[in-house]
Design a protein around this motif. Sequence first.
Motif, PDB file in Angstrom:
ATOM      1  N   UNK A 137       0.782  -1.233   0.000  1.00  0.00           N
ATOM      2  CA  UNK A 137       0.000   0.000   0.000  1.00  0.00           C
ATOM      3  C   UNK A 137       0.809   1.276   0.000  1.00  0.00           C
ATOM      4  N   UNK A 138       2.127   1.155   0.001  1.00  0.00           N
ATOM      5  CA  UNK A 138       2.964   2.358   0.010  1.00  0.00           C
ATOM      6  C   UNK A 138       3.106   2.992  -1.368  1.00  0.00           C
ATOM      7  N   UNK A 139       2.769   2.248  -2.408  1.00  0.00           N
ATOM      8  CA  UNK A 139       2.817   2.772  -3.770  1.00  0.00           C
ATOM      9  C   UNK A 139       1.509   2.403  -4.467  1.00  0.00           C
ATOM     10  N   UNK A 147       4.437   7.299  -5.144  1.00  0.00           N
ATOM     11  CA  UNK A 147       5.351   6.742  -4.148  1.00  0.00           C
ATOM     12  C   UNK A 147       5.022   7.348  -2.788  1.00  0.00           C
ATOM     13  N   UNK A 148       5.164   6.552  -1.745  1.00  0.00           N
ATOM     14  CA  UNK A 148       4.909   7.048  -0.394  1.00  0.00           C
ATOM     15  C   UNK A 148       3.467   7.490  -0.210  1.00  0.00           C
ATOM     16  N   UNK A 149       2.530   6.642  -0.596  1.00  0.00           N
ATOM     17  CA  UNK A 149       1.105   6.976  -0.518  1.00  0.00           C
ATOM     18  C   UNK A 149       0.673   7.094   0.941  1.00  0.00           C
ATOM     19  N   UNK A 150       0.107   8.246   1.286  1.00  0.00           N
ATOM     20  CA  UNK A 150      -0.412   8.473   2.637  1.00  0.00           C
ATOM     21  C   UNK A 150      -1.918   8.217   2.676  1.00  0.00           C
ATOM     22  N   UNK A 151      -2.653   8.761   1.696  1.00  0.00           N
ATOM     23  CA  UNK A 151      -4.103   8.557   1.649  1.00  0.00           C
ATOM     24  C   UNK A 151      -4.572   8.498   0.197  1.00  0.00           C
ATOM     25  N   UNK A 152      -5.688   7.796   0.009  1.00  0.00           N
ATOM     26  CA  UNK A 152      -6.392   7.758  -1.271  1.00  0.00           C
ATOM     27  C   UNK A 152      -7.873   7.934  -0.953  1.00  0.00           C
ATOM     28  N   UNK A 153      -8.474   8.931  -1.568  1.00  0.00           N
ATOM     29  CA  UNK A 153      -9.910   9.182  -1.374  1.00  0.00           C
ATOM     30  C   UNK A 153     -10.600   9.041  -2.726  1.00  0.00           C
TER      31      UNK A 153
END
Length: 159
Positions: A69-71, A92-98
């Motif tokens: 889930x980090x990318x 890269x370095x995904x914090x959130x996905x809305x």
Amino acid sequence: MKYVDLDARVGELTGVLDPGPYLELLPALSTSLPPGARAFATDPSHYDLTGRRCVKDLALHQATFLHEGQALDLRLRHNCWKHEEDLIIRYAGVATVQISTPNEPSTWDNLGTLILDEILPHDQGCTHEMAFRPGSVIVTCNDITATWVTAHCPEAHGD
């Protein structure tokens, strides 16, 4: 979207797409964007609505989370009448996905065609907001890598 106007008015005509306010601020905003996001956002063809590398009219084909889930990879398929390439966006370095769509549950499958997007600086790196017909996606991440890849489009070329 904060600056890209998806419902601008030109004279009596309404519903016009206008990235102008965003493009006016982009030179100042881009200095705070990570390198890949900066390159993607400031590419001169990105907001050329008739250009072959404008994101308008691409369709989301696949979303794949990588590295626990980090990318995130988004594969956007070309529109045969406009594009000759597909677009792959790696976050890269995904914090959130809305994901937001009018129908619940909001999923990748309900997004439709890409209208326009906006990349803004963020404490985590950047946000990338994409407006689709009829939904939207906002990804907060460390950086973005956008890659155009050749697509086979027999309808547009008579192959």
